[in-house]
Design an enzyme around this catalytic site. Structure first.
Site, PDB file in Angstrom:
ATOM      1  N   ASP A   1     -10.909   1.962  -7.063  1.00  0.00           N
ATOM      2  CA  ASP A   1     -10.049   2.820  -6.256  1.00  0.00           C
ATOM      3  C   ASP A   1      -8.869   3.240  -7.118  1.00  0.00           C
ATOM      4  OD1 ASP A   1      -9.206   4.099  -3.930  1.00  0.00           O
ATOM      5  OD2 ASP A   1      -9.590   2.336  -2.689  1.00  0.00           O
TER       6      ASP A   1
ATOM      7  N   HIS B   1      -5.640  11.430  -8.615  1.00  0.00           N
ATOM      8  CA  HIS B   1      -5.549  10.402  -7.566  1.00  0.00           C
ATOM      9  C   HIS B   1      -6.601   9.315  -7.717  1.00  0.00           C
ATOM     10  CE1 HIS B   1      -2.556  12.312  -4.835  1.00  0.00           C
ATOM     11  NE2 HIS B   1      -2.868  13.336  -5.605  1.00  0.00           N
TER      12      HIS B   1
HETATM   13  P1  ADQ Z   1      -8.514   7.787  -0.317  1.00  0.00           P
HETATM   14  O1  ADQ Z   1      -9.766   7.441  -1.041  1.00  0.00           O
HETATM   15  O2  ADQ Z   1      -8.658   8.595   0.895  1.00  0.00           O
HETATM   16  O3  ADQ Z   1      -7.473   8.505  -1.293  1.00  0.00           O
HETATM   17  P2  ADQ Z   1      -6.491   5.636   0.472  1.00  0.00           P
HETATM   18  O4  ADQ Z   1      -5.503   5.535  -0.602  1.00  0.00           O
HETATM   19  O5  ADQ Z   1      -6.864   4.327   1.037  1.00  0.00           O
HETATM   20  O6  ADQ Z   1      -7.857   6.327   0.057  1.00  0.00           O
HETATM   21  O7  ADQ Z   1      -5.857   6.527   1.628  1.00  0.00           O
HETATM   22  C1  ADQ Z   1      -6.453   6.646   2.869  1.00  0.00           C
HETATM   23  C2  ADQ Z   1      -5.407   7.086   3.905  1.00  0.00           C
HETATM   24  O8  ADQ Z   1      -6.084   7.497   5.061  1.00  0.00           O
HETATM   25  C3  ADQ Z   1      -4.475   5.981   4.304  1.00  0.00           C
HETATM   26  O9  ADQ Z   1      -3.209   6.499   4.516  1.00  0.00           O
HETATM   27  C4  ADQ Z   1      -5.087   5.449   5.586  1.00  0.00           C
HETATM   28  O10 ADQ Z   1      -4.174   4.889   6.505  1.00  0.00           O
HETATM   29  C5  ADQ Z   1      -5.716   6.692   6.173  1.00  0.00           C
HETATM   30  N1  ADQ Z   1      -6.927   6.312   6.935  1.00  0.00           N
HETATM   31  C6  ADQ Z   1      -8.014   5.683   6.454  1.00  0.00           C
HETATM   32  N2  ADQ Z   1      -8.912   5.465   7.441  1.00  0.00           N
HETATM   33  C7  ADQ Z   1      -8.373   5.973   8.558  1.00  0.00           C
HETATM   34  C8  ADQ Z   1      -8.803   6.042   9.943  1.00  0.00           C
HETATM   35  N3  ADQ Z   1      -9.938   5.525  10.355  1.00  0.00           N
HETATM   36  N4  ADQ Z   1      -8.005   6.666  10.802  1.00  0.00           N
HETATM   37  C9  ADQ Z   1      -6.839   7.178  10.405  1.00  0.00           C
HETATM   38  N5  ADQ Z   1      -6.370   7.124   9.149  1.00  0.00           N
HETATM   39  C10 ADQ Z   1      -7.127   6.535   8.242  1.00  0.00           C
HETATM   40  C11 ADQ Z   1      -7.410   8.899  -2.670  1.00  0.00           C
HETATM   41  C12 ADQ Z   1      -7.800   7.832  -3.709  1.00  0.00           C
HETATM   42  C13 ADQ Z   1      -6.963   6.580  -3.505  1.00  0.00           C
HETATM   43  C14 ADQ Z   1      -5.477   6.935  -3.584  1.00  0.00           C
HETATM   44  C15 ADQ Z   1      -5.146   8.097  -2.648  1.00  0.00           C
HETATM   45  C16 ADQ Z   1      -3.722   8.589  -2.848  1.00  0.00           C
HETATM   46  O11 ADQ Z   1      -9.200   7.528  -3.620  1.00  0.00           O
HETATM   47  O12 ADQ Z   1      -7.270   5.596  -4.486  1.00  0.00           O
HETATM   48  O13 ADQ Z   1      -4.698   5.810  -3.209  1.00  0.00           O
HETATM   49  O14 ADQ Z   1      -6.022   9.193  -2.889  1.00  0.00           O
HETATM   50  O15 ADQ Z   1      -3.475   8.910  -4.171  1.00  0.00           O
END
Ligand code: ADQ
Length: 463
Positions: A365, A157
């Protein structure tokens, strides 16, 4: 029909409405639509002797789970140590924050071994096994040692770094070799897959073959990009409920500013949060006419608070938002609103829709699902603008966003200004192109193309 077995570090608490992990959101979708089993850590840490308590089998929201606890020592060495103090910073190009201790590596190996022993007992002939993320890279090697012959795929990921960074990991050759016990390796972007192939060719005496196959250590594996996505329809629906309308109206009523720039991230040093606040400050310095008209809303729930780098970033952000508010704010306007907790997804969707700009500026990311969620939440007639870091995996696909360099404060401030002043025709044009991409590379496509490739992988890849 073969069953799908998913293995990840953490099995999410599926009863919880609020979740703040990208993996949890994506996997929940993936497992609900089929028969399957989700295996991993239950989130508990226990004393050394209690660990033998073994596997807990449960059924939650139509998903079967099999979980095991970690001992305190395993948690420290495998989870906080090797996974989050060594691999996470290294894979995100932050060697300055990486800590490599032999005890971490030993703990990481032991937990992968214990996971494999527990999981092997649950595997039936013809099951498809799908392992997720950097915590479990050597799981296939350990499963093979347990005699598992079924097909095993791996999805990373986070980014796979350039070989210069990967080779900083002590025992990088062991880690890379263990990746050849999978049948297929999935990466977020073609850059990540190419970095892996480059490492194999330059440092492991390997060879790149046709059809994304790579050969080294006497084995062949498929290494390919499978960009992860979201479920755009459910995100759109959530942003357009009567509750979302009410939430938006309340937000507008209570705030003097009539424009919002929104950031939503886990509080992590990879997400570029201090740079984002500095860019917003620069925007206000360069364009004082925007004062009292725009607010930066940053939502950043804490994670991994036992790792020092995460407490440092928290302090830095609190200092930055405080100083911007002190310098520019007035009794009727708070320039930066910084919310330090997870919020329900329905509220989040309303905020995505209510904001004129989605500001997604990680330093690195894997993909970044927030960028895709922001696009999917917009009103097609009056859409907001996505400002996106060129170092997010999502930028490989979402070309019609305003793409910025997160290390360049002026460029980000300029990108913000363009976004806030963009005529509706251009906003629609960019949105129309972006939503097609978000719909095409959605979470179902991701799951199905990965599983189809795993099923089709020639079985000699395991030989
Ligand atoms: P993350 O680093 O966690 O994931 P991201 O892809 O942005 O990053 O996913 C975060 C998720 O959590 C999103 O669905 C978002 O809506 C939710 N979220 C974030 N902040 C929140 C809050 N305050 N309240 C509720 N929900 C919140 C890792 C990798 C990423 C990759 C994903 C999936 O680091 O690059 O995209 O896995 O593979």
């Amino acid at each position: 029909m073969s069953r799908l077995i998913v293995a990840s570090n953490r099995v999410a608490d599926l009863d919880k409405a609020v979740q703040s992990g990208g993996l949890a959101v994506a996997l929940e979708d993936a497992l609900q639509s089929g028969r399957g089993l989700w295996f991993g850590w239950d989130g508990a840490t226990v004393e050394e002797d209690e660990a033998s308590l073994g596997i807990k089998l449960q059924q939650n929201n139509g998903i079967r789970t099999a979980t095991i606890p970690l001992t305190r020592r395993e948690y420290e060495e495998y989870y906080l140590g090797f996974s989050n103090r060594a691999l996470w910073p290294t894979f995100h190009y932050r060697l300055d924050l990486a800590v490599y201790e032999h005890s971490f590596l030993e703990g990481y190996r032991r937990v992968n071994q214990r996971f494999a022993q527990s999981l092997a007992a649950l595997i039936e002939p013809d099951d498809l096994i799908w392992v997720h993320d950097y915590h479990l890279i050597p799981l296939a090697e350990e499963l093979r040692l347990q005699g598992v012959k079924e097909k095993i795929g791996f999805f990373l990921h986070i980014p796979f770094p350039s070989p210069d960074f990967f080779t900083a990991i002590p025992e990088h050759a062991w880690l890379a070799k263990s990746m050849f016990d999978y049948d297929i390796l999935g990466f977020q972007t073609s850059t990540d897959a190419a970095n892996f192939v480059r490492y194999v060719v330059e440092h492991a005496d390997g060879e790149a073959l046709s059809d994304d196959r790579v050969r080294a250590f006497g084995k062949t594996v498929i290494a390919r990009a499978f960009p992860i996505g979201i479920d755009p329809d459910s995100v759109y629906e959530m942003a357009h409920t009567p509750e979302a309308d009410a939430h938006m109206a309340r937000l507008q009523r209570r705030s003097m500013a009539n424009m919002f720039v929104l950031g939503v991230d886990r509080l992590d040093y990879t997400k570029g949060l201090p740079g984002r606040m500095r860019a917003f400050k620069r925007l206000l310095e360069l364009h004082p006419e925007l004062m009292k008209r725009v607010t930066l809303m940053q939502i950043a729930p804490p994670t991994r608070e036992e790792v020092e780098a995460y407490t440092d970033i928290r302090q830095e952000l609190e200092g930055l938002s405080g100083s911007i508010n002190g310098e520019f704010g007035d009794f009727d306007w708070t320039p930066v609103r910084y919310i330090h907790r997870a919020i329900p997804r329905a509220t989040l969707s309303a905020l995505f829709r209510a904001s004129q700009v989605g500001l997604v500026t990680p330093l690195r990311d894997g993909m970044n699902l927030v960028a895709k969620e922001y696009v999917a939440s917009q009103d097609p007639e009056n859409p907001g603008v996505l400002v996106l870091s060129k170092f997010a995996g999502a930028a490989e696909d979402l070309q019609e966003a305003i793409i910025v360099n997160p290390y360049d404060t002026d460029e980000m401030a300029d990108g913000l200004h363009r976004a806030l002043t963009m005529p509706v025709e251009e906003r629609r044009e960019r949105y129309d192109a972006l939503i097609v991409r978000v719909r095409t590379n959605n979470v179902a496509t991701w799951r199905e193309t990965f599983l189809a490739a795993l099923k089709a992988a020639p079985s000699e890849t395991t030989s």
